[in-house]
Design a protein around this motif. Structure first.
Motif, PDB file in Angstrom:
ATOM      1  N   GLN A 345      17.959  11.361 -32.857  1.00  0.00           N
ATOM      2  CA  GLN A 345      18.874  10.227 -32.816  1.00  0.00           C
ATOM      3  C   GLN A 345      20.225  10.551 -33.419  1.00  0.00           C
ATOM      4  N   HIS A 346      21.232   9.874 -32.845  1.00  0.00           N
ATOM      5  CA  HIS A 346      22.566   9.914 -33.435  1.00  0.00           C
ATOM      6  C   HIS A 346      22.794   8.585 -34.115  1.00  0.00           C
ATOM      7  N   CYS A 347      23.016   8.621 -35.437  1.00  0.00           N
ATOM      8  CA  CYS A 347      23.308   7.386 -36.176  1.00  0.00           C
ATOM      9  C   CYS A 347      24.734   7.464 -36.709  1.00  0.00           C
ATOM     10  N   PRO A 348      25.610   6.558 -36.271  1.00  0.00           N
ATOM     11  CA  PRO A 348      26.999   6.589 -36.743  1.00  0.00           C
ATOM     12  C   PRO A 348      27.069   6.527 -38.269  1.00  0.00           C
ATOM     13  N   GLN A 349      28.084   7.166 -38.814  1.00  0.00           N
ATOM     14  CA  GLN A 349      28.229   7.273 -40.264  1.00  0.00           C
ATOM     15  C   GLN A 349      29.392   6.395 -40.748  1.00  0.00           C
ATOM     16  N   GLY A 350      29.334   6.017 -42.024  1.00  0.00           N
ATOM     17  CA  GLY A 350      30.482   5.370 -42.696  1.00  0.00           C
ATOM     18  C   GLY A 350      30.989   4.104 -42.015  1.00  0.00           C
ATOM     19  N   ASP A 351      32.303   4.056 -41.787  1.00  0.00           N
ATOM     20  CA  ASP A 351      32.938   2.857 -41.220  1.00  0.00           C
ATOM     21  C   ASP A 351      32.352   2.481 -39.867  1.00  0.00           C
ATOM     22  N   SER A 352      32.027   3.516 -39.078  1.00  0.00           N
ATOM     23  CA  SER A 352      31.471   3.292 -37.754  1.00  0.00           C
ATOM     24  C   SER A 352      30.141   2.546 -37.834  1.00  0.00           C
ATOM     25  N   HIS A 353      29.339   2.917 -38.833  1.00  0.00           N
ATOM     26  CA  HIS A 353      28.026   2.297 -39.033  1.00  0.00           C
ATOM     27  C   HIS A 353      28.175   0.815 -39.369  1.00  0.00           C
ATOM     28  N   LYS A 354      29.154   0.515 -40.197  1.00  0.00           N
ATOM     29  CA  LYS A 354      29.391  -0.861 -40.627  1.00  0.00           C
ATOM     30  C   LYS A 354      29.978  -1.675 -39.478  1.00  0.00           C
ATOM     31  N   ARG A 355      30.943  -1.088 -38.802  1.00  0.00           N
ATOM     32  CA  ARG A 355      31.626  -1.816 -37.738  1.00  0.00           C
ATOM     33  C   ARG A 355      30.671  -2.175 -36.595  1.00  0.00           C
ATOM     34  N   GLY A 356      29.742  -1.262 -36.315  1.00  0.00           N
ATOM     35  CA  GLY A 356      28.782  -1.518 -35.243  1.00  0.00           C
ATOM     36  C   GLY A 356      27.573  -2.313 -35.714  1.00  0.00           C
ATOM     37  N   LYS A 357      27.554  -2.701 -37.007  1.00  0.00           N
ATOM     38  CA  LYS A 357      26.381  -3.393 -37.574  1.00  0.00           C
ATOM     39  C   LYS A 357      25.104  -2.643 -37.186  1.00  0.00           C
ATOM     40  N   CYS A 358      25.142  -1.329 -37.361  1.00  0.00           N
ATOM     41  CA  CYS A 358      24.037  -0.477 -36.912  1.00  0.00           C
ATOM     42  C   CYS A 358      22.797  -0.655 -37.786  1.00  0.00           C
TER      43      CYS A 358
END
Ligand code: GTP
Ligand code: NAG
Ligand code: NAG
Ligand code: MG
Length: 382
Positions: A345-358
């Motif tokens: 899996q690819h899990c977005p990191q940092g700001d990207s993770h927060k912005r996407g509500k991952c």
């Protein structure tokens, strides 16, 4: 003398008149204590459980189809599947709708070498308001061509099976790889589009995607996009690179300048490092495959028979094609798209993770694991 029945009627009459007095006196309570409701409560109206009456339409909030800036790309989802893949496909499509597409409304094209059955069509169509089309793959795009030596091909299948090569013994898997490599974009339902997003059964989308990746592709002139890249099994592609080199040697003029050769070869094209984009996820411009370069490239590979005499996958074939026929900066890494296809899996990191509500654990991320090729992708731009 009053019968018990009369007492009941009298009691009801008293209740109703009492209620009328109360509701005239305090109109705010009128709705919850109306005669209508009392009738229901004492069971004179019906014995239907209330939930069966449904929620009135005016409680529903309309879904909101609005792509960014009111623009939309000429694009579709493409999903190759068997009828038996239904439950896995449903999982993927439901997530796609929830995380992205209920806002953007892109259509779906489903492809199968057998007709989709009614259950498949009905359950898929329930998931979306977008247009959904179901296509039949022509035989000539799917089955092993008759110029393939079946004796040689079946010997290979047997050997690979015995050696435990994943899908090594499977003929349908080979048909699928060849179809995805050279035919899906020729299907009449796909021909009318410019971009596609390939989706497989049983994948996971972890994040909300609040922008339109097709418009990124279009506006930034991207040709191919991925989320996971890794090494291919050597046993499935023994003669693929020698074949690619042979093609390059006689077709140098077809290669794109500033291409991504350094992603797939560490020595300027002498050997293949086995890096490929994991093609179960792809967003791409169909012109990449429709162009002269890739068309001739695919035909050349196909004639060599490696889809059947080995087990060439569509992932290395597409990746080598993208690396040769697109500029390196036309190959895009969709860092914001949290994605899993077993077992990576690819899990977005940092700001990207927060912005996407991952919802994926950022610590579980394949990007720079030892088996990932993302570092090679990064290095192209350094
Ligand atoms: N119509 C049709 N679709 C197929 C067939 N084999 C595979 N597919 C589809 O092709 C895609 C790739 O097949 P998968 O079985 O997912 O192959 P994979 O991703 O390499 O391996 P796993 O997902 O680990 O099984 C999926 O969308 C499947 O639904 C087939 O024989 N007929
Ligand atoms: C619908 O989308 C528009 C444009 O993005 C936005 O302004 C509006 O608030 C949305 N309405 C709802 C109900 O979400
Ligand atoms: C979408 O792209 C295809 C392929 O380039 C083209 O044939 C078709 O006319 C386009 N459709 C629209 C609505 O622009
Ligand atoms: Mg799969």
């Amino acid at each position: 003398m009053m019968t018990p029945m009369r007492y009941v009627v009298l009691a009801i009459a008293t209740l109703i008149s009492l209620h009328l007095i109360i509701s005239f006196a305090s109109p705010n309570y009128g709705r919850v204590t109306s005669i209508h409701h009392i009738k229901e409560q004492i069971g004179l109206k019906s014995n239907i459980p209330p939930y069966k009456l449904g929620v009135p339409d005016d409680y529903y909030v309309a879904s909101n189809h609005s792509s960014a800036q009111g623009r939309k790309a000429n694009a579709t989802f493409v999903i190759l599947a068997r009828n038996s893949d239904l439950n896995g496909v449903i999982k993927s499509v439901k997530q796609m709708e929830d995380r992205f597409n209920k806002k953007f409304g892109y259509p779906y094209v489903f492809l199968n070498e057998e007709p989709f059955d009614d259950a498949f069509k009905t359950r898929i169509s329930e998931l979306t308001d977008a247009k959904v089309e179901f296509g039949l793959i022509p035989k000539s795009h799917w089955v092993q061509p008759d110029w393939i030596d079946e004796e040689r091909a079946s010997t290979v299948r047997k050997t690979m099976q015995d050696n435990g090569v994943i899908y090594g013994g499977s003929l349908p898997y080979r048909n699928m790889c060849r179809f995805n490599s050279g035919f899906f974009y020729r299907h009449e339902l796909v021909q009318k589009y410019q971009y596609y997003w390939r989706v497989e059964p049983d994948v996971t989308f972890f994040c909300d995607l609040d922008y339109d990746p097709f418009l990124i592709m279009q506006d930034q002139n991207k040709m191919y996009a991925f989320t996971i890249s890794l090494y291919e099994y050597e046993a499935t592609i023994m003669t693929l690179w020698p074949t690619v080199k042979e093609f390059i040697n006689s077709n140098k003029h077809l290669l794109t300048e500033d291409n991504a050769m350094s992603f797939i070869s560490d020595d300027g094209g002498e050997t293949y490092n086995r890096c490929h984009f994991w093609s179960n996820f792809e967003i791409a411009n169909l012109d990449l495959w429709r162009g002269e370069g890739y068309t001739k490239f695919f035909d050349f590979l196909d004639e060599k028979g490696g889809f059947y005499y080995e087990r060439w996958g569509d992932a290395p074939v597409h990746s080598i094609g993208a690396a040769l026929f697109a500029k390196k900066d036309q190959i895009h890494f969709f860092n914001d798209i949290g994605y899993r296809h077993e077992p990576f899996q690819h899990c977005p990191q940092g700001d990207s993770h927060k912005r996407g509500k991952c919802w994926c654990d950022p610590a579980q991320n394949f990007d720079y694991e030892w088996y990932s090729c993302l570092a090679r992708y990064d290095k192209m731009f350094s």
